[in-house]
Design an enzyme around this catalytic site. Structure first.
Site, short mmCIF file in Angstrom:
data_model
loop_
_atom_site.label_atom_id
_atom_site.label_comp_id
_atom_site.label_asym_id
_atom_site.label_seq_id
_atom_site.Cartn_x
_atom_site.Cartn_y
_atom_site.Cartn_z
N SER A 1 0.86 -1.18 0.00
CA SER A 1 0.00 0.00 0.00
C SER A 1 0.90 1.23 0.00
O SER A 1 2.12 1.13 0.03
CB SER A 1 -0.90 0.01 1.24
OG SER A 1 -0.10 0.13 2.42
N LYS A 2 0.29 2.42 -0.01
CA LYS A 2 1.09 3.64 -0.04
C LYS A 2 2.00 3.76 1.17
O LYS A 2 3.11 4.27 1.08
CB LYS A 2 0.18 4.86 -0.16
CG LYS A 2 -0.43 5.03 -1.54
CD LYS A 2 -1.18 6.34 -1.67
CE LYS A 2 -1.70 6.53 -3.09
NZ LYS A 2 -2.42 7.80 -3.26
N ARG A 3 1.52 3.27 2.32
CA ARG A 3 2.36 3.39 3.52
C ARG A 3 3.56 2.46 3.44
O ARG A 3 4.58 2.68 4.10
CB ARG A 3 1.54 3.09 4.77
CG ARG A 3 1.11 1.64 4.93
CD ARG A 3 0.21 1.45 6.13
NE ARG A 3 -0.31 0.09 6.23
CZ ARG A 3 0.30 -0.89 6.85
NH1 ARG A 3 1.47 -0.69 7.40
NH2 ARG A 3 -0.24 -2.08 6.90
N HIS A 4 3.47 1.40 2.61
CA HIS A 4 4.59 0.49 2.42
C HIS A 4 5.57 1.00 1.37
O HIS A 4 6.73 0.61 1.36
CB HIS A 4 4.09 -0.89 1.96
CG HIS A 4 3.29 -1.62 2.99
ND1 HIS A 4 1.97 -1.96 2.80
CD2 HIS A 4 3.63 -2.09 4.20
CE1 HIS A 4 1.53 -2.61 3.87
NE2 HIS A 4 2.52 -2.71 4.73
N GLY A 5 5.11 1.79 0.43
CA GLY A 5 5.98 2.21 -0.66
C GLY A 5 5.35 2.11 -2.03
O GLY A 5 6.04 2.21 -3.04
#
Length: 481
Positions: A248-252
Protein backbone atom coordinates in the site's frame (compact mmCIF):
# COMPACT_ATOMS: atom_id res chain seq x y z
CA UNK A 1 3.46 -3.46 -38.12
CA UNK A 2 7.18 -4.08 -38.43
CA UNK A 3 8.27 -7.33 -36.83
CA UNK A 4 10.81 -6.49 -34.11
CA UNK A 5 12.39 -9.92 -33.80
CA UNK A 6 16.18 -9.55 -33.78
CA UNK A 7 18.02 -11.14 -36.66
CA UNK A 8 20.44 -12.82 -34.26
CA UNK A 9 17.67 -14.65 -32.44
CA UNK A 10 18.16 -12.49 -29.35
CA UNK A 11 15.07 -12.03 -27.19
CA UNK A 12 12.44 -9.36 -27.69
CA UNK A 13 10.64 -8.32 -24.51
CA UNK A 14 8.15 -5.61 -23.75
CA UNK A 15 6.77 -3.55 -20.89
CA UNK A 16 3.10 -2.81 -21.36
CA UNK A 17 1.60 -0.53 -18.68
CA UNK A 18 -1.95 0.81 -18.68
CA UNK A 19 -2.02 4.63 -18.48
CA UNK A 20 -4.60 4.80 -15.70
CA UNK A 21 -2.15 6.35 -13.23
CA UNK A 22 1.50 6.72 -12.42
CA UNK A 23 4.29 4.18 -12.88
CA UNK A 24 4.12 2.40 -9.53
CA UNK A 25 6.94 0.49 -7.90
CA UNK A 26 5.67 -2.94 -8.95
CA UNK A 27 5.43 -1.83 -12.57
CA UNK A 28 8.89 -0.31 -12.34
CA UNK A 29 10.34 -3.64 -11.19
CA UNK A 30 8.61 -5.46 -14.06
CA UNK A 31 10.04 -2.91 -16.50
CA UNK A 32 13.49 -3.35 -14.93
CA UNK A 33 13.39 -7.15 -15.19
CA UNK A 34 12.44 -6.91 -18.87
CA UNK A 35 15.11 -4.27 -19.52
CA UNK A 36 17.82 -6.31 -17.81
CA UNK A 37 16.82 -9.47 -19.66
CA UNK A 38 17.01 -7.73 -23.04
CA UNK A 39 20.14 -5.69 -22.42
CA UNK A 40 22.04 -8.71 -21.08
CA UNK A 41 21.34 -10.74 -24.21
CA UNK A 42 21.64 -8.19 -26.99
CA UNK A 43 17.88 -8.17 -27.37
CA UNK A 44 15.20 -5.52 -27.70
CA UNK A 45 13.15 -3.86 -24.97
CA UNK A 46 9.88 -2.49 -26.35
CA UNK A 47 7.35 -0.21 -24.71
CA UNK A 48 3.63 -0.53 -25.36
CA UNK A 49 0.98 1.68 -23.78
CA UNK A 50 -2.15 -0.40 -23.26
CA UNK A 51 -4.59 2.47 -23.64
CA UNK A 52 -7.72 0.68 -24.81
CA UNK A 53 -9.75 1.77 -21.76
CA UNK A 54 -10.56 5.24 -23.07
CA UNK A 55 -12.53 6.32 -20.00
CA UNK A 56 -9.73 5.67 -17.52
CA UNK A 57 -6.72 6.55 -19.68
CA UNK A 58 -5.31 10.04 -19.98
CA UNK A 59 -2.35 11.80 -21.55
CA UNK A 60 -1.00 12.92 -18.17
CA UNK A 61 -0.72 9.29 -17.06
CA UNK A 62 1.17 8.40 -20.25
CA UNK A 63 3.59 11.25 -19.56
CA UNK A 64 4.01 10.09 -15.96
CA UNK A 65 4.90 6.58 -17.12
CA UNK A 66 7.39 7.80 -19.71
CA UNK A 67 8.95 10.27 -17.27
CA UNK A 68 9.23 7.57 -14.62
CA UNK A 69 10.98 5.27 -17.08
CA UNK A 70 13.35 8.03 -18.15
CA UNK A 71 14.22 8.93 -14.57
CA UNK A 72 14.87 5.28 -13.76
CA UNK A 73 17.10 5.30 -16.87
CA UNK A 74 15.35 2.39 -18.54
CA UNK A 75 15.63 3.22 -22.22
CA UNK A 76 13.43 1.42 -24.73
CA UNK A 77 13.93 0.54 -28.39
CA UNK A 78 11.87 2.35 -31.00
CA UNK A 79 8.82 4.47 -30.32
CA UNK A 80 6.19 3.58 -27.69
CA UNK A 81 3.29 1.70 -29.28
CA UNK A 82 -0.31 2.73 -28.56
CA UNK A 83 -2.51 -0.32 -28.27
CA UNK A 84 -5.63 1.72 -29.03
CA UNK A 85 -4.19 2.78 -32.37
CA UNK A 86 -4.10 -0.87 -33.40
CA UNK A 87 -7.78 -1.63 -32.80
CA UNK A 88 -8.44 -2.24 -36.53
CA UNK A 89 -5.73 -4.92 -36.54
CA UNK A 90 -7.24 -6.56 -33.46
CA UNK A 91 -10.67 -6.66 -35.13
CA UNK A 92 -9.08 -8.15 -38.25
CA UNK A 93 -7.68 -11.03 -36.22
CA UNK A 94 -11.00 -11.56 -34.41
CA UNK A 95 -12.80 -11.80 -37.74
CA UNK A 96 -10.15 -14.24 -38.98
CA UNK A 97 -10.79 -16.41 -35.94
CA UNK A 98 -14.51 -16.31 -36.66
CA UNK A 99 -13.95 -17.27 -40.30
CA UNK A 100 -11.66 -20.11 -39.23
CA UNK A 101 -14.20 -21.58 -36.83
CA UNK A 102 -12.22 -20.62 -33.72
CA UNK A 103 -14.70 -17.97 -32.59
CA UNK A 104 -18.46 -17.51 -32.68
CA UNK A 105 -21.07 -14.80 -32.47
CA UNK A 106 -22.64 -14.64 -29.02
CA UNK A 107 -26.02 -12.97 -28.45
CA UNK A 108 -26.22 -13.46 -24.68
CA UNK A 109 -28.02 -10.51 -23.12
CA UNK A 110 -27.05 -8.67 -19.98
CA UNK A 111 -29.99 -10.22 -18.19
CA UNK A 112 -28.90 -13.73 -19.16
CA UNK A 113 -25.35 -13.06 -17.99
CA UNK A 114 -26.63 -11.63 -14.71
CA UNK A 115 -28.69 -14.78 -14.18
CA UNK A 116 -25.62 -16.97 -14.77
CA UNK A 117 -23.66 -14.87 -12.28
CA UNK A 118 -26.41 -15.10 -9.65
CA UNK A 119 -26.64 -18.88 -10.08
CA UNK A 120 -22.89 -19.26 -9.62
CA UNK A 121 -23.00 -17.15 -6.45
CA UNK A 122 -25.92 -19.13 -5.08
CA UNK A 123 -24.12 -22.41 -5.73
CA UNK A 124 -20.86 -20.94 -4.40
CA UNK A 125 -18.88 -21.87 -7.49
CA UNK A 126 -16.69 -19.83 -9.85
CA UNK A 127 -18.52 -18.21 -12.73
CA UNK A 128 -17.85 -20.03 -15.99
CA UNK A 129 -19.74 -18.67 -18.96
CA UNK A 130 -21.29 -21.37 -21.12
CA UNK A 131 -22.91 -19.61 -24.05
CA UNK A 132 -25.69 -21.51 -25.88
CA UNK A 133 -24.61 -19.70 -29.05
CA UNK A 134 -21.40 -21.71 -29.29
CA UNK A 135 -23.10 -24.56 -31.12
CA UNK A 136 -26.35 -22.91 -32.10
CA UNK A 137 -27.30 -22.39 -35.74
CA UNK A 138 -26.33 -18.81 -36.73
CA UNK A 139 -29.59 -18.69 -38.65
CA UNK A 140 -31.38 -18.51 -35.30
CA UNK A 141 -29.66 -15.24 -34.45
CA UNK A 142 -32.07 -12.45 -33.54
CA UNK A 143 -32.27 -9.77 -36.20
CA UNK A 144 -30.75 -6.39 -35.43
CA UNK A 145 -29.32 -7.46 -32.06
CA UNK A 146 -25.64 -6.64 -31.45
CA UNK A 147 -23.35 -9.57 -30.74
CA UNK A 148 -19.98 -10.19 -29.18
CA UNK A 149 -17.35 -12.52 -30.58
CA UNK A 150 -16.23 -15.28 -28.22
CA UNK A 151 -13.25 -17.59 -28.49
CA UNK A 152 -14.31 -21.18 -29.07
CA UNK A 153 -12.03 -22.50 -26.37
CA UNK A 154 -11.38 -26.22 -25.91
CA UNK A 155 -13.71 -27.80 -23.35
CA UNK A 156 -11.71 -30.95 -22.71
CA UNK A 157 -8.14 -31.50 -21.67
CA UNK A 158 -5.78 -28.97 -20.13
CA UNK A 159 -3.97 -25.77 -20.98
CA UNK A 160 -0.41 -25.95 -19.68
CA UNK A 161 1.72 -22.88 -19.01
CA UNK A 162 5.44 -23.68 -18.93
CA UNK A 163 6.66 -20.82 -16.76
CA UNK A 164 10.32 -20.01 -16.01
CA UNK A 165 9.44 -18.76 -12.51
CA UNK A 166 6.28 -20.58 -11.45
CA UNK A 167 7.15 -23.90 -13.08
CA UNK A 168 4.56 -25.92 -14.98
CA UNK A 169 1.07 -24.62 -14.22
CA UNK A 170 -1.93 -26.61 -15.44
CA UNK A 171 -5.41 -25.23 -16.05
CA UNK A 172 -8.30 -27.67 -16.70
CA UNK A 173 -10.04 -26.36 -19.80
CA UNK A 174 -13.41 -26.94 -18.19
CA UNK A 175 -12.57 -24.04 -15.86
CA UNK A 176 -11.71 -21.64 -18.68
CA UNK A 177 -14.78 -20.23 -20.39
CA UNK A 178 -15.13 -18.82 -23.89
CA UNK A 179 -13.71 -15.37 -23.33
CA UNK A 180 -14.98 -12.43 -25.33
CA UNK A 181 -12.45 -11.29 -27.91
CA UNK A 182 -14.59 -8.57 -29.52
CA UNK A 183 -17.26 -6.69 -27.59
CA UNK A 184 -20.70 -5.99 -28.99
CA UNK A 185 -19.61 -2.40 -29.70
CA UNK A 186 -16.81 -3.70 -31.91
CA UNK A 187 -13.99 -2.96 -29.47
CA UNK A 188 -11.36 -5.66 -28.89
CA UNK A 189 -10.78 -6.99 -25.39
CA UNK A 190 -7.53 -6.92 -23.45
CA UNK A 191 -6.65 -10.59 -23.92
CA UNK A 192 -7.05 -10.47 -27.68
CA UNK A 193 -5.20 -7.15 -28.07
CA UNK A 194 -2.24 -8.35 -25.99
CA UNK A 195 -1.80 -11.50 -28.04
CA UNK A 196 -2.07 -9.72 -31.38
CA UNK A 197 0.34 -6.98 -30.31
CA UNK A 198 2.89 -9.37 -28.83
CA UNK A 199 2.78 -11.46 -32.00
CA UNK A 200 3.06 -8.50 -34.35
CA UNK A 201 5.84 -6.90 -32.29
CA UNK A 202 7.83 -10.13 -32.39
CA UNK A 203 7.83 -10.57 -28.62
CA UNK A 204 9.65 -13.78 -27.72
CA UNK A 205 9.62 -13.56 -23.91
CA UNK A 206 6.89 -12.17 -21.66
CA UNK A 207 7.96 -11.18 -18.16
CA UNK A 208 5.10 -9.86 -16.02
CA UNK A 209 3.36 -10.18 -12.66
CA UNK A 210 2.00 -13.49 -11.39
CA UNK A 211 -1.46 -11.90 -11.30
CA UNK A 212 -1.52 -12.39 -15.09
CA UNK A 213 -1.08 -16.16 -14.88
CA UNK A 214 -4.71 -17.00 -15.65
CA UNK A 215 -4.66 -14.48 -18.49
CA UNK A 216 -1.71 -16.38 -19.91
CA UNK A 217 -3.70 -19.60 -20.05
CA UNK A 218 -6.48 -17.81 -21.94
CA UNK A 219 -4.03 -16.05 -24.23
CA UNK A 220 -2.28 -19.31 -25.11
CA UNK A 221 -5.60 -20.55 -26.45
CA UNK A 222 -5.73 -17.55 -28.77
CA UNK A 223 -2.16 -18.19 -29.94
CA UNK A 224 -3.07 -21.79 -30.75
CA UNK A 225 -6.27 -20.76 -32.52
CA UNK A 226 -4.19 -18.52 -34.80
CA UNK A 227 -1.36 -21.11 -35.14
CA UNK A 228 1.11 -18.53 -33.83
CA UNK A 229 4.30 -19.25 -31.89
CA UNK A 230 3.77 -18.88 -28.15
CA UNK A 231 6.31 -16.70 -26.28
CA UNK A 232 8.19 -17.97 -23.27
CA UNK A 233 6.55 -16.80 -20.04
CA UNK A 234 7.92 -15.72 -16.67
CA UNK A 235 5.44 -14.61 -14.02
CA UNK A 236 7.21 -12.80 -11.20
CA UNK A 237 5.85 -12.59 -7.65
CA UNK A 238 4.10 -9.52 -6.32
CA UNK A 239 5.67 -7.05 -3.91
CA UNK A 240 4.38 -6.87 -0.34
CA UNK A 241 5.15 -4.51 2.50
CA UNK A 242 7.80 -5.23 5.11
CA UNK A 243 5.03 -6.66 7.31
CA UNK A 244 3.98 -9.14 4.62
CA UNK A 245 0.72 -7.36 3.87
CA UNK A 246 -0.36 -6.29 0.41
CA UNK A 247 1.67 -3.31 -0.74
CA UNK A 248 0.00 0.00 0.00
CA UNK A 249 1.09 3.64 -0.04
CA UNK A 250 2.36 3.39 3.52
CA UNK A 251 4.59 0.49 2.42
CA UNK A 252 5.98 2.21 -0.66
CA UNK A 253 3.34 1.76 -3.38
CA UNK A 254 4.10 5.17 -4.75
CA UNK A 255 4.89 6.68 -8.11
CA UNK A 256 8.47 6.18 -9.25
CA UNK A 257 8.71 9.97 -9.42
CA UNK A 258 7.91 10.09 -5.69
CA UNK A 259 11.15 8.21 -5.07
CA UNK A 260 12.94 10.80 -7.17
CA UNK A 261 11.38 13.54 -5.05
CA UNK A 262 12.42 11.74 -1.85
CA UNK A 263 16.02 11.96 -3.02
CA UNK A 264 16.81 8.43 -4.15
CA UNK A 265 19.32 7.75 -6.91
CA UNK A 266 18.13 5.82 -9.99
CA UNK A 267 21.03 3.36 -9.73
CA UNK A 268 20.24 2.64 -6.08
CA UNK A 269 16.56 2.09 -6.82
CA UNK A 270 17.43 -0.20 -9.74
CA UNK A 271 19.71 -2.20 -7.44
CA UNK A 272 17.03 -2.40 -4.76
CA UNK A 273 14.20 -3.35 -7.14
CA UNK A 274 16.31 -6.03 -8.79
CA UNK A 275 16.91 -7.60 -5.38
CA UNK A 276 13.16 -7.74 -4.68
CA UNK A 277 12.52 -11.34 -5.61
CA UNK A 278 15.83 -12.00 -7.41
CA UNK A 279 19.25 -12.68 -5.97
CA UNK A 280 22.82 -13.39 -6.97
CA UNK A 281 24.42 -15.24 -4.12
CA UNK A 282 24.85 -12.98 -1.11
CA UNK A 283 25.52 -9.85 -3.17
CA UNK A 284 23.62 -6.79 -1.98
CA UNK A 285 25.42 -3.93 -3.75
CA UNK A 286 25.14 -4.75 -7.44
CA UNK A 287 26.02 -2.22 -10.11
CA UNK A 288 23.75 -1.85 -13.12
CA UNK A 289 26.48 -3.34 -15.32
CA UNK A 290 26.59 -6.39 -13.06
CA UNK A 291 22.79 -6.62 -13.05
CA UNK A 292 22.78 -6.65 -16.85
CA UNK A 293 25.41 -9.39 -16.86
CA UNK A 294 23.93 -11.55 -14.10
CA UNK A 295 20.16 -11.20 -14.31
CA UNK A 296 18.11 -14.17 -15.42
CA UNK A 297 14.46 -14.96 -14.73
CA UNK A 298 15.46 -18.38 -13.43
CA UNK A 299 16.88 -16.58 -10.39
CA UNK A 300 13.51 -15.06 -9.51
CA UNK A 301 11.77 -16.76 -6.60
CA UNK A 302 8.09 -17.68 -6.32
CA UNK A 303 7.47 -15.97 -2.99
CA UNK A 304 6.25 -12.38 -2.73
CA UNK A 305 9.08 -9.92 -2.15
CA UNK A 306 8.96 -7.53 0.80
CA UNK A 307 9.55 -3.83 0.30
CA UNK A 308 11.54 -2.25 3.13
CA UNK A 309 12.14 1.52 3.14
CA UNK A 310 14.96 1.21 5.69
CA UNK A 311 16.91 -1.15 3.45
CA UNK A 312 16.35 1.09 0.44
CA UNK A 313 17.51 4.12 2.40
CA UNK A 314 20.65 2.36 3.63
CA UNK A 315 21.44 1.18 0.10
CA UNK A 316 20.88 4.67 -1.27
CA UNK A 317 23.31 6.06 1.31
CA UNK A 318 25.94 3.61 0.09
CA UNK A 319 25.42 4.79 -3.49
CA UNK A 320 25.62 8.44 -2.44
CA UNK A 321 28.90 7.92 -0.61
CA UNK A 322 30.46 6.26 -3.67
CA UNK A 323 29.02 8.69 -6.22
CA UNK A 324 31.08 11.31 -8.02
CA UNK A 325 30.71 14.73 -6.38
CA UNK A 326 29.93 16.43 -9.68
CA UNK A 327 27.24 13.88 -10.46
CA UNK A 328 25.57 14.49 -7.09
CA UNK A 329 25.55 18.23 -7.73
CA UNK A 330 23.85 17.65 -11.08
CA UNK A 331 21.34 15.27 -9.47
CA UNK A 332 20.50 17.95 -6.94
CA UNK A 333 20.20 20.56 -9.68
CA UNK A 334 17.72 18.31 -11.50
CA UNK A 335 15.78 17.50 -8.33
CA UNK A 336 15.28 20.99 -6.90
CA UNK A 337 12.48 22.07 -9.30
CA UNK A 338 10.41 19.09 -8.17
CA UNK A 339 10.48 19.62 -4.39
CA UNK A 340 8.88 22.19 -2.14
CA UNK A 341 11.08 25.25 -1.79
CA UNK A 342 13.55 23.81 -4.28
CA UNK A 343 13.26 26.64 -6.80
CA UNK A 344 14.24 29.17 -4.13
CA UNK A 345 17.23 27.05 -3.10
CA UNK A 346 18.34 26.78 -6.74
CA UNK A 347 18.13 30.57 -7.09
CA UNK A 348 20.30 31.05 -4.02
CA UNK A 349 22.86 28.55 -5.29
CA UNK A 350 22.97 30.45 -8.58
CA UNK A 351 24.46 33.36 -6.62
CA UNK A 352 27.98 33.76 -5.25
CA UNK A 353 29.35 30.58 -6.81
CA UNK A 354 26.93 28.49 -4.77
CA UNK A 355 27.09 25.46 -7.07
CA UNK A 356 30.87 25.48 -6.98
CA UNK A 357 30.80 25.67 -3.20
CA UNK A 358 28.30 22.81 -3.12
CA UNK A 359 30.67 20.59 -5.08
CA UNK A 360 33.58 21.50 -2.82
CA UNK A 361 31.44 20.73 0.23
CA UNK A 362 30.16 17.41 -1.14
CA UNK A 363 32.78 15.08 0.44
CA UNK A 364 31.78 16.27 3.91
CA UNK A 365 28.07 16.26 3.11
CA UNK A 366 27.70 12.85 1.51
CA UNK A 367 29.40 10.95 4.31
CA UNK A 368 26.37 11.52 6.54
CA UNK A 369 23.50 11.62 4.01
CA UNK A 370 21.23 8.78 2.89
CA UNK A 371 19.23 10.76 0.34
CA UNK A 372 19.65 13.79 -1.90
CA UNK A 373 17.12 15.57 0.32
CA UNK A 374 19.47 15.12 3.25
CA UNK A 375 22.32 16.43 1.11
CA UNK A 376 20.27 19.50 0.24
CA UNK A 377 19.39 20.04 3.87
CA UNK A 378 23.01 19.59 4.99
CA UNK A 379 24.14 22.13 2.40
CA UNK A 380 21.73 24.81 3.61
CA UNK A 381 24.58 26.67 5.32
CA UNK A 382 26.14 27.40 1.93
CA UNK A 383 23.34 29.70 0.80
CA UNK A 384 21.92 30.78 4.18
CA UNK A 385 21.23 34.52 4.45
CA UNK A 386 22.87 36.62 7.15
CA UNK A 387 22.24 36.96 9.96
CA UNK A 388 21.73 33.23 10.22
CA UNK A 389 18.56 31.85 11.78
CA UNK A 390 19.69 29.59 14.63
CA UNK A 391 17.98 26.37 15.61
CA UNK A 392 17.25 25.78 19.30
CA UNK A 393 20.43 23.82 20.01
CA UNK A 394 22.59 26.38 18.23
CA UNK A 395 21.03 29.17 20.29
CA UNK A 396 21.88 27.33 23.51
CA UNK A 397 25.46 26.85 22.37
CA UNK A 398 25.91 30.57 21.72
CA UNK A 399 25.73 31.85 25.28
CA UNK A 400 27.68 34.86 26.56
CA UNK A 401 30.88 32.86 27.13
CA UNK A 402 30.72 31.35 23.65
CA UNK A 403 30.22 34.77 22.05
CA UNK A 404 33.27 36.05 23.92
CA UNK A 405 35.29 33.11 22.56
CA UNK A 406 34.07 33.91 19.04
CA UNK A 407 35.04 37.57 19.39
CA UNK A 408 38.57 36.63 20.43
CA UNK A 409 38.78 34.01 17.70
CA UNK A 410 37.69 36.50 15.03
CA UNK A 411 40.60 38.78 15.93
CA UNK A 412 42.99 35.87 15.48
CA UNK A 413 41.46 34.57 12.24
CA UNK A 414 41.39 38.02 10.64
CA UNK A 415 45.17 37.81 10.42
CA UNK A 416 45.03 34.67 8.27
CA UNK A 417 45.42 34.86 4.51
CA UNK A 418 45.41 31.07 3.97
CA UNK A 419 41.87 29.77 4.41
CA UNK A 420 42.37 26.04 3.91
CA UNK A 421 40.72 23.63 6.36
CA UNK A 422 43.98 22.15 7.68
CA UNK A 423 45.50 25.52 8.53
CA UNK A 424 42.26 26.74 10.12
CA UNK A 425 42.05 23.63 12.27
CA UNK A 426 45.64 24.10 13.46
CA UNK A 427 44.98 27.74 14.30
CA UNK A 428 41.80 26.99 16.27
CA UNK A 429 43.51 24.18 18.17
CA UNK A 430 46.37 26.53 19.07
CA UNK A 431 43.83 29.13 20.21
CA UNK A 432 42.14 26.56 22.45
CA UNK A 433 45.44 25.53 24.02
CA UNK A 434 46.50 29.11 24.61
CA UNK A 435 43.22 30.04 26.27
CA UNK A 436 42.92 26.79 28.24
CA UNK A 437 39.63 25.89 26.59
CA UNK A 438 38.72 22.42 25.40
CA UNK A 439 38.54 22.18 21.61
CA UNK A 440 34.83 21.31 21.78
CA UNK A 441 34.11 24.53 23.69
CA UNK A 442 35.54 26.43 20.74
CA UNK A 443 34.45 24.24 17.82
CA UNK A 444 30.80 23.88 18.84
CA UNK A 445 30.05 27.63 19.04
CA UNK A 446 32.05 28.01 15.85
CA UNK A 447 29.81 25.49 14.11
CA UNK A 448 26.65 27.09 15.44
CA UNK A 449 27.75 30.55 14.30
CA UNK A 450 28.74 29.36 10.82
CA UNK A 451 25.77 27.05 10.05
CA UNK A 452 23.01 27.98 12.49
CA UNK A 453 22.95 24.36 13.67
CA UNK A 454 24.62 22.14 16.23
CA UNK A 455 25.33 19.41 13.67
CA UNK A 456 27.09 19.93 10.34
CA UNK A 457 29.90 18.60 8.16
CA UNK A 458 33.39 19.04 9.69
CA UNK A 459 33.49 22.65 10.84
CA UNK A 460 36.85 23.49 9.25
CA UNK A 461 35.61 22.14 5.94
CA UNK A 462 32.59 24.42 6.36
CA UNK A 463 34.90 27.41 6.85
CA UNK A 464 36.88 26.55 3.72
CA UNK A 465 33.70 26.18 1.66
CA UNK A 466 32.25 29.48 2.88
CA UNK A 467 35.49 31.32 2.31
CA UNK A 468 37.28 33.91 4.41
CA UNK A 469 34.95 36.88 4.04
CA UNK A 470 31.67 35.02 4.57
CA UNK A 471 33.04 33.00 7.49
CA UNK A 472 34.34 36.08 9.32
CA UNK A 473 31.12 37.97 8.65
CA UNK A 474 29.02 35.19 10.19
CA UNK A 475 31.32 34.95 13.19
CA UNK A 476 31.15 38.70 13.75
CA UNK A 477 27.32 38.56 13.58
CA UNK A 478 27.17 36.06 16.42
CA UNK A 479 30.04 37.49 18.45
CA UNK A 480 28.17 40.77 18.55
CA UNK A 481 25.06 38.99 19.82
Amino acid sequence: MTDATTSSGAPVVRFAPSPTGYLHIGGARTALFNWLYARGRGGKFLLRIEDTDRERNNAEAVDAILNGMRWLELDWDGEPVSQFSRAARHREVAEAMLAGGNAYKCYLTKEELDAMRAAAEAEKRPLTIRSPWRDRDPAEAPAGVPHALRLKAPRDGETVVADHVQGTVTFPNKDLDDLIILRSDGNPTYNLAVVVDDHDMGVTHVIRGVDHLTNTARQQQIYKAMSWAIPEFSHVPLIHGADGAKLSKRHGALAVEAYRDMGYLPAALRNYLARLGWSHGDDEIISTAQLVEWFDVTGVGKSAARFDFKKLEALNGTYIRSADDGELVERIRALLPHIEGGTAVASKLDENEGWTKLKIAMPGLKDRAKTLIELIDGAAYIHAARPLALDDKAQKLLDADARAILAALVSRLEARSDWAAAGLEADVKAFAEETGAKLGKVAQPLRAALTGRSVSPPVFDVMEVLGRDESLARLRDQAAG
